[in-house]
Design an enzyme around this catalytic site. Structure first.
Site, mmCIF file in Angstrom:
data_model
loop_
_atom_site.group_PDB
_atom_site.id
_atom_site.type_symbol
_atom_site.label_atom_id
_atom_site.label_comp_id
_atom_site.label_asym_id
_atom_site.label_seq_id
_atom_site.Cartn_x
_atom_site.Cartn_y
_atom_site.Cartn_z
ATOM 1 N N TYR A 66 -2.963 62.276 24.354
ATOM 2 C CA TYR A 66 -2.756 62.610 22.946
ATOM 3 C C TYR A 66 -2.798 64.124 22.734
ATOM 4 O O TYR A 66 -3.854 64.754 22.727
ATOM 5 C CB TYR A 66 -3.816 61.946 22.072
ATOM 6 N N HIS A 150 -5.163 53.700 31.261
ATOM 7 C CA HIS A 150 -4.165 53.897 30.204
ATOM 8 C C HIS A 150 -2.733 53.681 30.699
ATOM 9 O O HIS A 150 -2.260 54.384 31.592
ATOM 10 C CB HIS A 150 -4.310 55.320 29.649
#
Length: 340
Positions: A66, A150
């Site tokens: 992010y 992830h």
């Protein structure tokens, strides 16, 4: 946080599987404050996290992906003044950030930030440890509570054979308290539940009012194993928040058929005095395996709205009307009562 069933501002507390890690039913997703699609200023990001805290949110999720680490830096800075025992923090592994001096921005990956680093996929045991070390440095905190593998979609076997054992070792050493995986699909998540000893998984976009693919295998498997599912993407990246012709679905233009369906859903819920986004937020809690729903926000106003929508009473007639209109399958579990 105390395991007494209710956290600050009345938000329910849930335990992640057998880990003892507590999360508030409403959690904060940290992608938007890292400039997801458009820039977010430092002050606005800090105010957004502070608003989440004021609303009683005590579960915060982030990732190196992010904003090339910006989410972790901003979230860590905002939480550093809070008592460490009072909140739960999760981050992710699988992408290692490497310095990059080529200039430009990161919009190709969805973030309006300078391209100061490059992401490199790495699900090796060494990569997992280095990723976590980097996250702790950016966060400026002594620990994270939950670490998630992830997006290993294209690295399935390495994720199971190398990444997962590395996380299991870190958990056994007490470095982290809970481990799991986070993805935008449910098939591999179900495998994590059945083939490993994860505590929780984060399933984004696959258990919403619009689609319930996670109900086929993932959610039943988690419930049977006593493991937890964290649900992200409850608005399917925007379509269920505001179903207009410009709405997005899975980060792209919404297909016409889904737009029509979401619009019909909105008409049904608003006919009962309930905004569509309130129903979308509360829907996942109909399944007992769901511990928390993450909501991303880029402003304090968005956080306050999400908290207000979560707290709205939802009469059972809303769900029955959606079923009668064949907008919600008959066998899909629905939340009971006016609170989850």
């Amino acid at each position: 946080m105390d395991a007494n069933g209710t956290g600050p501002a009345g938000l329910p507390l849930r335990t992640l599987g057998p880990s003892g890690v507590l999360v508030t039913a409403l959690g904060f997703g940290g992608a938007a404050i890292a400039g997801l699609y458009e820039e977010v200023g430092e002050d606005e990001a800090a105010a957004t996290v502070e608003a989440a805290w004021a609303e009683g949110i005590r579960y915060f999720d982030t990732a190196p992906h992010y904003g090339l680490g910006l989410s972790e830096r901003r979230l860590g800075a905002a939480l550093r003044s809070k008592p460490r025992h009072a909140f739960t923090l999760s981050t992710k592994v699988g992408r290692v950030l490497e310095p990059y001096d080529g200039g430009g921005d990161d919009l190709a990956n969805g973030f309006a930030v300078p391209a100061t680093h490059r992401r490199r996929w790495d699900f090796s045991a060494d990569g997992i440890r280095r990723s976590l070390e980097g996250s702790l440095t950016r966060l400026g905190l002594d620990r994270v509570d939950l670490v998630l593998i992830h997006d290993p979609d294209d690295h399935e076997e390495q994720a199971f054979e190398e990444a997962y054992p590395a996380l299991e070792e870190l958990r056994s050493q007490g470095v982290v308290r809970a481990i799991g995986a986070g993805m935008n699909q449910s098939r591999m998540m179900a495998r994590f539940i059945t083939d490993t000893d994860v505590d929780a998984v984060l399933c984004a976009g696959r258990y919403t009012l619009l689609e319930q693919g996670a109900l086929e295998a993932l959610l039943p498997a988690a419930a049977a194993a006593g493991k937890s599912v964290i649900v992200g993407g409850v608005f399917n990246s925007g379509l269920l928040a505001d179903p207009t012709p410009t709405a997005t679905y899975d980060y792209g233009a919404a297909p016409e058929g889904l737009l029509r369906r979401a619009t019909r859903m909105r008409d049904v819920t608003e006919g009962h005095g309930v905004p569509l986004r309130a129903a979308a937020l509360r829907f996942p809690f109909g399944h007992p395996a769901v511990s928390s729903v993450l909501v991303g926000a880029r402003s304090a106003a968005q956080v306050r709205d999400a908290a207000a929508q979560y707290r709205k009473p939802l009469p059972g007639a809303v769900w029955e009307a959606l079923r009668e209109q064949e907008l919600l399958p008959a066998g899909v579990p629905i939340p009971e009562g006016s609170r989850s």
